[in-house]
Design an enzyme around this catalytic site. Structure first.
Site, PDB file in Angstrom:
ATOM      1  N   HIS A   1      51.787  97.332  33.198  1.00 48.49           N
ATOM      2  CA  HIS A   1      51.338  96.827  34.504  1.00 48.49           C
ATOM      3  C   HIS A   1      50.144  97.594  35.051  1.00 48.49           C
ATOM      4  O   HIS A   1      49.582  97.222  36.087  1.00 48.49           O
ATOM      5  CB  HIS A   1      52.489  96.826  35.515  1.00 48.49           C
ATOM      6  CG  HIS A   1      52.831  98.157  36.088  1.00 48.49           C
ATOM      7  ND1 HIS A   1      53.902  98.915  35.662  1.00 48.49           N
ATOM      8  CD2 HIS A   1      52.243  98.874  37.074  1.00 48.49           C
ATOM      9  CE1 HIS A   1      53.952 100.035  36.369  1.00 48.49           C
ATOM     10  NE2 HIS A   1      52.960 100.031  37.229  1.00 48.49           N
TER      11      HIS A   1
ATOM     12  N   ASP B   1      57.485  97.040  29.838  1.00 49.29           N
ATOM     13  CA  ASP B   1      56.314  97.552  30.560  1.00 49.29           C
ATOM     14  C   ASP B   1      55.645  98.681  29.767  1.00 49.29           C
ATOM     15  O   ASP B   1      55.668  99.847  30.148  1.00 49.29           O
ATOM     16  CB  ASP B   1      56.768  98.047  31.941  1.00 49.29           C
ATOM     17  CG  ASP B   1      55.608  98.407  32.845  1.00 49.29           C
ATOM     18  OD1 ASP B   1      54.461  98.045  32.511  1.00 49.29           O
ATOM     19  OD2 ASP B   1      55.849  99.050  33.884  1.00 49.29           O
TER      20      ASP B   1
ATOM     21  N   SER C   1      52.358 105.699  37.295  1.00 51.52           N
ATOM     22  CA  SER C   1      52.714 104.750  36.246  1.00 51.52           C
ATOM     23  C   SER C   1      52.077 105.165  34.934  1.00 51.52           C
ATOM     24  O   SER C   1      50.923 105.597  34.900  1.00 51.52           O
ATOM     25  CB  SER C   1      52.204 103.347  36.605  1.00 51.52           C
ATOM     26  OG  SER C   1      52.939 102.795  37.637  1.00 51.52           O
TER      27      SER C   1
END
Length: 257
Positions: A62, A116, A211
């Protein structure tokens, strides 16, 4: 009812309020994590990552949203950095030429965050030295027990409100949570086969912009930071979620051949 998830989604420098942050952590010893990568778009840090081969970085899928595709020519990976605001002599800045997101991450405009994961192919090989090193992947799909103390590092804000910005890499220690408890709280958003999670003590956590950073347990990379609860990363109930790297070993090896 499951609350709104804050998926640590930062791909372009338009979202100025979304800075990277390690909450409650401390500054790392300079260059003690030579595998760490800062993924940047137009010189703006967006996500963390890990150098797994001289020409590949592993991060979260993402981190490159569809809205970022027009900006993808401006994505670079910065290696060997401690303070990302300074142009340090140890730093290597390498453009990204290929993005390999897991094909199961987005299908029919629906995203499955249990996939992800993304590989970034670099335009040229990194020069390995004492400041830039490859992090070996775990050798097999094993289970990391709960309550093991792990650590994660990143750049940016030191507090959840974002008022204390740090330009240097910071790290925090976290304990893994039992898969069953992760499933109770996150329900359909958590897949115990492909995910692991940690629980905050109310003071320590990863947050916006981290992330893609690797979760290190017993000196080995076990997870990729994926999501946490929106605007409340130090929530002691809802665990923070990571992709389980060992599950994806075959996919990684297949794509970097």
């Amino acid at each position: 009812m499951v609350p709104c998830i804050f998926l640590l989604l930062i791909g372009v420098p338009l979202a100025g309020a979304m800075e990277s942050s390690i909450i409650g952590g401390k500054e790392v010893k300079r260059h003690s994590r030579p595998y760490m990568a800062s993924i940047q778009c137009r010189n703006h840090h967006t996500c963390g990552g890990m150098l797994i081969r001289e020409d590949y970085v592993l991060t979260a899928a993402h981190c490159l949203n569809r809205s970022d595709f027009s900006s993808r020519d401006h994505f670079e990976v910065v290696l060997g950095a401690h303070n990302i605001k300074n142009k340090e002599k140890t730093e290597q800045r390498i453009p990204v030429i290929k993005y390999i997101r897991h094909p199961m991450f987005e299908r029919n405009n629906e995203k499955d965050y249990s996939y992800d994961i993304m590989l970034l192919k670099l335009k040229k090989k990194a020069k390995l030295n004492k400041y830039v090193k490859v992090m070996p992947l775990p050798k097999k799909n094993g289970k990391t027990p709960a309550n093991v103390k792990c650590s994660i590092a990143g750049w940016g804000s030191k507090t959840a409100n974002g008022n204390e910005i740090s330009d240097v890499m910071r790290e925090v220690s976290l304990k893994l949570q039992q898969d069953s408890k992760c499933k109770i709280w996150w329900q359909q958003y958590f897949d115990s086969e492909r995910m692991i999670c940690s629980v905050s003590d109310g003071k320590h956590a990863f947050f916006k912009g981290d992330s893609g950073s690797p979760l290190i347990c017993n000196t080995k990379p076990q997870g990729i930071a994926s999501y946490t609860i929106k605007d409340d990363c130090t929530n002691t109930t809802y665990p923070q979620v990571y992709l389980k790297i060992s599950y994806f070993l075959n996919w990684i090896k297949k794509n970097i051949k």
